[in-house]
Design an enzyme around this catalytic site. Structure first.
Site, short mmCIF file in Angstrom:
data_model
loop_
_atom_site.label_atom_id
_atom_site.label_comp_id
_atom_site.label_asym_id
_atom_site.label_seq_id
_atom_site.Cartn_x
_atom_site.Cartn_y
_atom_site.Cartn_z
N LYS A 141 0.76 -1.31 0.06
CA LYS A 141 -0.01 -0.03 0.07
C LYS A 141 0.87 1.28 -0.04
CE LYS A 141 -3.67 -2.20 2.75
NZ LYS A 141 -4.82 -2.11 3.87
N TYR A 150 -12.47 -3.47 -2.53
CA TYR A 150 -13.10 -3.21 -1.14
C TYR A 150 -14.63 -3.28 -1.43
CZ TYR A 150 -8.24 -2.30 0.61
OH TYR A 150 -7.09 -2.66 1.06
N PHE A 184 -15.67 4.48 6.96
CA PHE A 184 -14.45 4.82 6.68
C PHE A 184 -13.87 4.68 5.38
CE2 PHE A 184 -14.46 0.44 8.44
CZ PHE A 184 -13.71 -0.16 7.33
N ARG A 229 -1.06 -14.85 5.08
CA ARG A 229 -1.89 -14.02 5.87
C ARG A 229 -1.35 -14.13 7.25
NH1 ARG A 229 -6.36 -10.81 4.50
NH2 ARG A 229 -7.44 -11.34 6.53
N THR A 239 -5.57 -7.23 11.03
CA THR A 239 -5.67 -5.98 10.32
C THR A 239 -5.08 -4.75 10.86
OG1 THR A 239 -7.70 -6.70 9.37
CG2 THR A 239 -7.54 -4.41 9.16
N ARG A 275 2.65 -6.55 9.80
CA ARG A 275 1.84 -5.30 10.23
C ARG A 275 2.41 -5.23 11.85
NH1 ARG A 275 -3.90 -6.94 7.86
NH2 ARG A 275 -3.68 -5.90 6.02
N ASN A 316 -1.81 0.16 7.34
CA ASN A 316 -1.56 -0.86 7.57
C ASN A 316 -0.56 -1.86 6.66
OD1 ASN A 316 -3.53 -1.93 6.07
ND2 ASN A 316 -4.68 -3.04 7.76
N HIS A 341 -1.72 -5.47 1.73
CA HIS A 341 -2.96 -6.30 1.59
C HIS A 341 -2.54 -7.72 0.84
CE1 HIS A 341 -6.98 -7.81 -0.17
NE2 HIS A 341 -5.98 -8.20 -1.19
N GLU A 372 -8.96 -11.64 -7.51
CA GLU A 372 -8.10 -10.38 -7.12
C GLU A 372 -6.79 -10.42 -8.07
OE1 GLU A 372 -7.00 -10.27 -2.97
OE2 GLU A 372 -9.23 -9.76 -2.53
N1 UDP Z 1 -9.72 -0.77 7.14
C1 UDP Z 1 -9.96 0.40 7.63
N2 UDP Z 1 -10.90 0.66 9.13
C2 UDP Z 1 -11.25 -0.48 9.53
C3 UDP Z 1 -11.27 -1.75 8.82
C4 UDP Z 1 -10.52 -1.77 7.63
O1 UDP Z 1 -9.36 1.64 7.51
O2 UDP Z 1 -12.02 -0.44 10.43
C5 UDP Z 1 -9.02 -0.74 6.27
C6 UDP Z 1 -7.66 -1.62 6.38
O3 UDP Z 1 -6.91 -0.69 5.73
C7 UDP Z 1 -7.85 -2.80 5.90
C8 UDP Z 1 -8.82 -2.70 4.71
O4 UDP Z 1 -9.59 -1.84 5.09
O5 UDP Z 1 -6.32 -3.51 5.66
C9 UDP Z 1 -9.62 -3.98 4.23
O6 UDP Z 1 -10.15 -4.29 5.40
P1 UDP Z 1 -10.22 -5.79 5.69
O7 UDP Z 1 -11.17 -6.02 6.79
O8 UDP Z 1 -10.46 -6.78 4.49
O9 UDP Z 1 -8.77 -6.19 6.40
P2 UDP Z 1 -7.61 -7.05 6.00
O10 UDP Z 1 -7.99 -8.30 5.09
O11 UDP Z 1 -6.90 -6.02 5.00
O12 UDP Z 1 -6.56 -7.53 7.14
MG MG Z 2 -9.53 -8.29 3.57
#
Ligand code: UDP
Ligand code: MG
Length: 159
Positions: free
Chosen positions: A15, A55, A63, A91, A97, A108, A118, A121, A132
């Protein structure tokens, strides 16, 4: 001869929070050291359309506008990674996250203090990985080479 053609794949985005903080090399280094194959890699400027798709599970969240803006703040580095069980293995390497809650030793957990900015992705299932990868890569941008060191990365019968 071991074949990598049918190995599992995952889609990764470094990112803007990674690119701007000069952490591209740090993350790629962890991928290479683990023994994960980089099958595709390029820099891309994302736009609102691709982010609404990528997304789609979050477009209705309050957000989302901030998330989209943060993902367009600079180019990202997109990668296709390949390995046995690479979706779940990677992962685990990424961590949860919220960077403040991610375990030390994860990407992270070592490099992020944020739940939004963070760093990275990574696809969350093999099914989503396929979707994807098709979203971010043309078939000709994903390479099917077999690294010569593979016989030192996996034991007999593991591939
Ligand atoms: N995100 C955020 N606030 C939240 C949850 C998610 O800004 O409360 C953002 C964050 O950058 C995250 C992305 O949205 O990586 C995608 O969310 P997801 O739940 O898919 O998490 P990930 O798979 O990236 O851990
Ligand atoms: Mg995700």
């Amino acid at each position: 001869m071991r074949r990598v053609t049918d190995m599992e794949k995952t889609l990764v985005l470094l990112k803007p929070s990674c690119v701007e903080r000069h952490l591209i090399g740090e993350v790629i280094s962890r991928i290479e050291k683990r023994g994960i194959i980089i099958s595709g890699m390029k820099m891309m400027q994302l736009d609102e359309n691709i982010l609404r798709e990528h997304y789609s599970h979050l477009v209705d969240k309050p957000f989302f506008p901030d998330l989209a803006a943060s993902m367009m703040a600079s180019p990202v580095v997109a990668m296709v990674l390949k390995g046995v069980d690479v979706v779940s293995v990677f992962r685990e390497m990424v961590g949860v996250t919220n960077g403040r809650k991610a375990a030390p030793g994860t990407i992270r957990g070592d490099l992020s203090m944020s739940g939004s900015l963070n760093i990275i992705h990574a696809s969350d299932s093999p099914e989503n990985a396929e979707i994807e990868i098709n979203r971010f890569f043309k078939p000709a941008e994903v390479f099917d080479y077999t690294p010569q060191d593979l016989k030192f990365i996996y034991g007999e019968g593991e591939i």
